[in-house]
Design an enzyme around this catalytic site. Structure first.
Site, PDB file in Angstrom:
ATOM      1  N   ASN A  53      -7.472   7.250   4.062  1.00 41.25           N
ATOM      2  CA  ASN A  53      -6.037   7.414   4.304  1.00 41.25           C
ATOM      3  C   ASN A  53      -5.777   7.989   5.690  1.00 41.25           C
ATOM      4  OD1 ASN A  53      -5.444   6.516   1.741  1.00 41.25           O
ATOM      5  ND2 ASN A  53      -5.008   8.541   0.890  1.00 41.25           N
ATOM      6  N   ARG A 388      -1.469 -10.084  -0.216  1.00 42.97           N
ATOM      7  CA  ARG A 388      -2.881  -9.697  -0.198  1.00 42.97           C
ATOM      8  C   ARG A 388      -3.606 -10.389  -1.344  1.00 42.97           C
ATOM      9  NH1 ARG A 388      -3.105  -5.521   3.461  1.00 42.97           N
ATOM     10  NH2 ARG A 388      -1.373  -4.036   3.457  1.00 42.97           N
ATOM     11  N   ARG A 418      -1.019  -5.879   7.004  1.00 44.79           N
ATOM     12  CA  ARG A 418      -1.872  -5.045   7.850  1.00 44.79           C
ATOM     13  C   ARG A 418      -3.290  -4.935   7.304  1.00 44.79           C
ATOM     14  NH1 ARG A 418       1.217  -0.068   8.905  1.00 44.79           N
ATOM     15  NH2 ARG A 418       2.128  -1.199  10.638  1.00 44.79           N
ATOM     16  N   HIS A 448       7.165  -9.662   2.133  1.00 43.65           N
ATOM     17  CA  HIS A 448       6.496  -8.691   1.275  1.00 43.65           C
ATOM     18  C   HIS A 448       6.776  -8.946  -0.203  1.00 43.65           C
ATOM     19  CE1 HIS A 448       5.816  -4.453  -0.303  1.00 43.65           C
ATOM     20  NE2 HIS A 448       4.705  -4.685   0.377  1.00 43.65           N
ATOM     21  N   TYR A 481      -3.946  -0.435  -9.404  1.00 40.84           N
ATOM     22  CA  TYR A 481      -2.575  -0.115  -9.024  1.00 40.84           C
ATOM     23  C   TYR A 481      -1.651  -0.324 -10.226  1.00 40.84           C
ATOM     24  CZ  TYR A 481      -4.007  -0.681  -4.076  1.00 40.84           C
ATOM     25  OH  TYR A 481      -4.613  -0.577  -2.852  1.00 40.84           O
ATOM     26  N   ARG A 577       5.761   8.415  -4.979  1.00 42.05           N
ATOM     27  CA  ARG A 577       4.345   8.712  -4.843  1.00 42.05           C
ATOM     28  C   ARG A 577       3.999   9.342  -3.493  1.00 42.05           C
ATOM     29  NH1 ARG A 577       1.444   3.816  -3.842  1.00 42.05           N
ATOM     30  NH2 ARG A 577       1.189   4.505  -1.707  1.00 42.05           N
ATOM     31  N   HIS A 605       2.180   2.113  -7.810  1.00 39.25           N
ATOM     32  CA  HIS A 605       2.666   1.097  -6.879  1.00 39.25           C
ATOM     33  C   HIS A 605       3.949   0.424  -7.365  1.00 39.25           C
ATOM     34  CE1 HIS A 605       2.156  -2.775  -4.486  1.00 39.25           C
ATOM     35  NE2 HIS A 605       1.968  -1.859  -3.566  1.00 39.25           N
TER      36      HIS A 605
END
Length: 767
Positions: A53, A388, A418, A448, A481, A577, A605
């Site tokens: 992170n 992803r 990313r 997204h 997630y 979160r 998530h």
């Protein structure tokens, strides 16, 4: 000119710094590594996650700050600080975090290694036989890959790779060196290849030994520097600015693939924003590195433990320790999908909607629908957005099979995801070669949203099978997630999703969606409208309430509306979160707002938005967080949950999150977090375990009335947690400590945002 301290501005601002809030989030992850109730291997995993992170934080967030600093652009943080004072504040907090991270490793985790069957050792702690094996590994594997790169008046400064372990070696020349005078110091860099494992593994009786690779290289440096006196060899690692995006590009005709590939190359040469180094490093080395990269002590992090703690994941993957980390239970069948119904999803979905709650429910029904669609002769086409993907993705395989079988396949691949850019470019090319219609991004926006539509001919009509959710089409992350998604053949969803695909693949401009809220079209405005409705109901004496579960809360316009709703008496519970820029519990601003963060075994998530609407609640789920980028620079979608059973399931998800007293952290007014502990009379609630029970009875109270009762109960529980707790989980603690010993500075440096806000608020009140 009036003088101000940064502490005054931070305290006075009604917003919390995004970046400081993120560091506090990483403290909550570190708190999991500190948890003595967890197995050691779980704690090592969380410590490695904090390191990963932090790497991304420096590449992206600190990198973004340096984009302003290096190019002389003005930037005002939410805390009210300008670029330079904010840089000091941010790096100071980061230094405190890194120190606490190292102390956790050294004092709490390392002492337990031996009794858990392994250890991390230096070369001088090995036996003679073990030393021979390590030296053999150096000779046969490491040595051929090493390339010493000297830096002096004859040799230019070498390119050093981002996040690679590097030894800075200072030598003193002898009589045999023709280029320099005898006795002169020289500096050479030895980069340790990233394709080598972090540790060399040995076995001693019943235990596994892990030797850091830099220890082996350091011990064998005389083989690289023959007949030369080695004065010092210090390990360091750099992090470069990785904040480049195309999201704000105004050139809509840009070839996105070529531009992105070029951007990937710039990461290798980006500005250095962090230097991690061992203690007591050579003065010559540090002088050269700081001058070369234009950094100061704020950017230099002296690591007392182990540089790059992500390497600890190698221990977890060792065959001796597989299965030592906590395993999640097997997924259960969704409440709205009876066992066996997924054998023929086309038939079942004609008459039923299904809500999937991952990872408690498997992603398998969605994947199986796609695989069945690829083979079904009645399926005419498939449309999907992809952000992803998993390795060896079944999603890609199904789309390839569908194209081979002659179906129309349209895929919008977001190649600006990313760190997944190269994978998405590669997978997109595979699909194109198979005959799929592939779109690589949309203009200046990042796509997204998560949508899938299967078009199937059934007799005289065509049925649209829709999947829309908050998570990626990734079989691997769906096990880690928490996400929610919807499977449906409801015509309204089908029409809205069809229109949405026409917008992102063509030039359609629909007037309104019935069940979707989309960005960048009007998501912010729609959410603001829903918040204002709750405020109006509260003023009329009608029941009201807002519960929002998201990853990040940063958009000022939405935050301001939540403040106004709080003043109107609306009870507001936020489950955020990570980043939260809203300041809860401030008198005359946010007294009715509580914020909590859920951090534990699973990564939260899912995004859910609950608006009570006087007992007729509207409940949305989807891909968007409450962030400027989500509203203005991304293609996002939230979908309205209309099926009564699914609505109760979603309300039940929010209620159990509010009841959790095992993974929850309560946010204080000063921005610090307190770990929520169960009160003596409370039942233990752990969302990361309790959702694995298929429990229809749990939905008995998942009603609008039940939610209103819980909103009050949640407030009491939060207040009790804050009253009982003595210290926040982060070492830095309250804002006073963030600004400790900060000199007074003129307003030239510290822009007085707080005073400007007060004046604006007074003007609105008088008007």
């Amino acid at each position: 000119m009036k003088l101000f301290k940064s502490a005054d501005l931070i305290r006075k601002s009604k917003y919390i710094s995004r970046d400081l809030s993120w560091l506090r989030f990483n403290y909550r992850v570190l708190d999991q590594a500190k948890d003595a109730g967890r197995p050691l291997f779980d704690r090592l995993r969380f410590l490695a996650i904090t390191s990963s992170n932090l790497d991304e934080f420096f590449m992206i967030r600190v990198g973004s700050l340096y984009n302003y600093l290096d190019y002389g652009k003005e930037r005002v943080d939410y805390s009210g600080l300008r670029e330079l004072p904010f840089r000091r504040k941010l790096l100071d907090f980061a230094h405190r975090f890194v120190n606490d991270q190292s102390m956790t490793y050294l004092n709490e985790l390392k002492p337990q290694f031996e009794k858990n069957g392994f250890n991390i050792l230096r070369m001088d702690e090995l036996t003679e036989l073990e030393l021979k094996k390590a030296d053999g590994y150096f000779k046969n594997t490491i040595f051929p890959l090493l390339t010493p790169m000297v830096y002096d008046s004859y040799h230019g400064f070498p390119l050093m790779m981002n996040q690679m372990l590097i030894l800075g070696v200072v030598t003193r020349t002898g009589t045999g060196d023709l280029e320099t005078e005898k006795g002169q110091e020289r500096l050479t860099f030895v980069q340790i290849p990233q394709n080598l494992t972090r540790f060399f593994e040995l076995t001693r009786k019943e235990k596994v030994l892990f030797v850091p690779i830099e220890e082996i290289v350091r011990a064998n440096l005389p083989k690289l520097f023959r007949n030369v006196e080695i004065e010092s060899a210090d390990l360091f690692r750099i992090t470069r600015n990785g904040d480049f995006t195309l999201e704000e590009s105004e050139d809509i005709d840009t070839d996105f693939i070529k531009e992105l590939q070029q951007g990937l190359k710039t990461r290798k040469r980006g500005r250095v924003v962090r230097l991690e180094v061992e203690p007591n490093a050579s003065a010559l080395l540090m002088t050269v590195l700081k001058e070369r990269w234009k950094i100061d002590n704020g950017n230099v992090f002296v690591i007392n433990s182990l540089i790059d703690l992500k390497g600890l994941l190698q221990i977890l993957k060792h065959p001796n320790f597989r299965g030592k980390t906590s395993r999640q239970p097997a997924p259960i069948a969704p409440l709205s999908l009876p066992e066996g119904a997924d054998e023929n999803l086309f038939e079942y979905l004609k008459h039923h909607d299904v809500l999937l709650h991952h990872p408690y429910n498997s992603i398998e029904p969605m994947v199986r629908l796609l695989e069945q669609a690829a083979e079904d002769p009645q399926v005419l086409g498939i449309k999907q957005t992809i952000y992803r993907l998993a390795d060896d993705s079944r999603v890609t395989a199904a789309l390839l099979k569908a194209a081979e079988n002659g179906k129309h396949v349209s895929v919008l691949f977001e190649i600006k995801a990313r760190f997944d850019e190269e994978r998405n470019i590669r997978e997109g090319a595979r699909l194109e070669k198979a005959g799929c219609f592939v779109i690589y991004g949309v203009s200046k926006y990042k796509t997204h949203t998560k949508m899938l539509m299967v078009i199937r001919k059934e007799g005289e009509k065509v049925t649209r099978y829709v999947h829309i959710g908050s998570g990626n089409y990734n079989e691997q992350t769906s096990k880690l997630y928490t996400d929610v998604s919807l499977l449906t053949t409801n015509d309204v969803y089908g029409h809205d999703v069809s229109e949405f695909f026409n917008v992102i693949t063509g030039h359609s401009q629909p007037d309104d969606y019935e069940y979707l809220i989309t960005a960048p079209k009007d998501m912010r405005q729609q959410l603001v409208h829903l918040i204002r409705e709750e405020a109006r109901n509260a003023k009329k004496g009608l029941p009201s309430g807002i519960v929002i579960k998201i990853n990040s809360l940063e958009d000022k316009e939405v935050i301001d509306e939540l403040y106004k709703a709080s003043k109107a008496g609306v009870p507001i519970r936020l489950i955020v979160r990570g980043i939260c820029c809203l300041r809860p519990g401030r008198i005359n601003l946010s007294e009715n707002i509580e914020v909590r963060s859920v951090v534990g075994d699973l990564l939260e998530h899912s995004r859910l938005f609950y608006f009570h609407q006087a007992g007729q609640p509207r409940l949305y789920a989807g891909s968007a967080d409450v962030m400027v980028r989500s509203f203005d620079r991304r293609i996002e979608a939230l979908f309205l949950i209309v099926n009564p059973q699914l609505k109760r399931e979603a309300i039940g998800i929010l209620m159990l999150n509010l009841l959790d007293n095992q993974n929850s952290y309560v946010m204080r007014e000063d921005g610090a977090y307190i770990r929520r502990q169960p009160q003596p009379d409370e039942v233990i609630v752990n969302v990361h375990k309790d959702f694995y029970r298929r429990d229809e009875e749990r939905l008995a109270n998942a009603t609008p009335d039940g939610m209103l009762v819980l909103l009050t109960a949640a407030k009491d529980a939060e207040a009790a947690a804050l009253a009982a707790a003595e210290e926040p989980v982060e070492a830095c603690g309250p804002e006073e400590e963030l600004a400790a010993e900060e000199p007074e500075t003129e307003t030239v440096e510290y822009i007085v945002v707080a005073e400007a806000e007060d004046k604006a608020e007074a003007a609105r009140t008088n008007a």
